[in-house]
Write a protein that holds these residues in place. Structure first.
Motif, PDB file in Angstrom:
ATOM      1  N   GLU A   4       0.840  -1.192   0.000  1.00 33.63           N
ATOM      2  CA  GLU A   4       0.000   0.000   0.000  1.00 33.63           C
ATOM      3  C   GLU A   4       0.882   1.251   0.000  1.00 33.63           C
ATOM      4  OE1 GLU A   4      -3.739   1.739   0.219  1.00 33.63           O
ATOM      5  OE2 GLU A   4      -3.678  -0.273   1.065  1.00 33.63           O
ATOM      6  N   VAL A   5       0.619   2.184  -0.909  1.00 31.36           N
ATOM      7  CA  VAL A   5       1.340   3.453  -0.944  1.00 31.36           C
ATOM      8  C   VAL A   5       0.829   4.323   0.194  1.00 31.36           C
ATOM      9  CG1 VAL A   5       1.744   5.544  -2.305  1.00 31.36           C
ATOM     10  CG2 VAL A   5       1.713   3.330  -3.437  1.00 31.36           C
ATOM     11  N   LEU A   6       1.730   4.986   0.893  1.00 32.80           N
ATOM     12  CA  LEU A   6       1.360   5.837   2.022  1.00 32.80           C
ATOM     13  C   LEU A   6       1.001   7.229   1.506  1.00 32.80           C
ATOM     14  CD1 LEU A   6       4.215   4.771   4.461  1.00 32.80           C
ATOM     15  CD2 LEU A   6       1.856   3.955   4.428  1.00 32.80           C
ATOM     16  N   GLU A   7      -0.284   7.522   1.459  1.00 33.80           N
ATOM     17  CA  GLU A   7      -0.762   8.783   0.909  1.00 33.80           C
ATOM     18  C   GLU A   7      -0.907   9.852   1.990  1.00 33.80           C
ATOM     19  OE1 GLU A   7      -3.984   8.499  -2.126  1.00 33.80           O
ATOM     20  OE2 GLU A   7      -4.023   6.389  -1.475  1.00 33.80           O
ATOM     21  N   LYS A   8      -0.495  11.043   1.626  1.00 36.37           N
ATOM     22  CA  LYS A   8      -0.605  12.186   2.530  1.00 36.37           C
ATOM     23  C   LYS A   8      -2.061  12.409   2.926  1.00 36.37           C
ATOM     24  CE  LYS A   8       0.826  16.970   3.018  1.00 36.37           C
ATOM     25  NZ  LYS A   8       1.489  18.110   2.402  1.00 36.37           N
ATOM     26  N   ASP A   9      -2.261  12.778   4.192  1.00 33.83           N
ATOM     27  CA  ASP A   9      -3.569  13.087   4.779  1.00 33.83           C
ATOM     28  C   ASP A   9      -4.444  11.860   5.043  1.00 33.83           C
ATOM     29  OD1 ASP A   9      -2.978  15.839   4.837  1.00 33.83           O
ATOM     30  OD2 ASP A   9      -3.669  16.072   2.764  1.00 33.83           O
TER      31      ASP A   9
END
Length: 183
Positions: A4-9
């Motif tokens: 899983e890509v760690l997305e901002k917010d």
């Protein structure tokens, strides 16, 4: 396995354990050192909503406040720094953690509240220890009035205040205790 890509917010449950389920914290000093590195590498890059360090694994609930590459590198730096120090201290070589840290994107507030409780109840569920007094969890920081780098105000808002925060944890603890008693 695609990570899983760690997305901002967004919120994430980050966790990992020792390779082959081996112990990654042999002493309280190890746990304190991990928390020191945690503060060094992550505070200001993520908001911390919960954490718990157990003997062979850890859980962290965070909200990403920087770009993905910065957060991923900071997490990598934390885990690599800890593993190198642990290996040196214990005269060992090789991987300490399972290959990649796990990450689950938290999509809704109900799941966020539940995962925060799950993380805090780990000492009770794994070691039959009092989760309220367990030193290597964020629970005490949320019920204390001492200064903290954790997202206390935000977490307590998700629970509608400190009294409900404590009540929800107690209720979930009672439900889990009853479930295990019945089995």
């Amino acid at each position: 396995m695609k990570l899983e890509v760690l997305e901002k917010d967004y919120f994430y449950h980050i966790y990992n354990r020792g390779i082959n389920s081996e112990t990654i914290f042999l002493s309280n000093d190890n746990k304190l050192y991990f928390l020191k590195l945690f503060s060094k590498y992550l505070i200001g890059i993520v908001d911390v909503y919960a954490y718990c360090l157990m003997e062979n694994h850890f859980h962290i609930v965070i909200k990403i406040v920087e770009e993905e590459k910065i957060v991923t590198q900071s997490l990598s730096n934390l885990f690599n720094s800890y593993a190198k120090a642990f290996n040196k201290q214990n005269n060992r070589t090789g991987s300490l953690f399972e290959k990649h840290f796990k990450r689950i994107k938290i999509q809704d507030e109900n799941y966020l509240r539940n995962i925060i409780q799950y993380v805090h109840l780990n000492p009770k569920n794994h070691l039959d220890l009092n989760y309220k007094t367990y030193k290597y969890s964020s629970f005490q920081a949320f019920i204390s009035d001492k200064e903290t780098k954790l997202a206390r105000k935000e977490v307590l808002e998700y629970f509608d205040g400190i009294d409900n925060f404590i009540y929800c944890h107690d209720l979930k603890n009672d439900i889990l205790s009853e479930k295990y008693t019945l089995e």
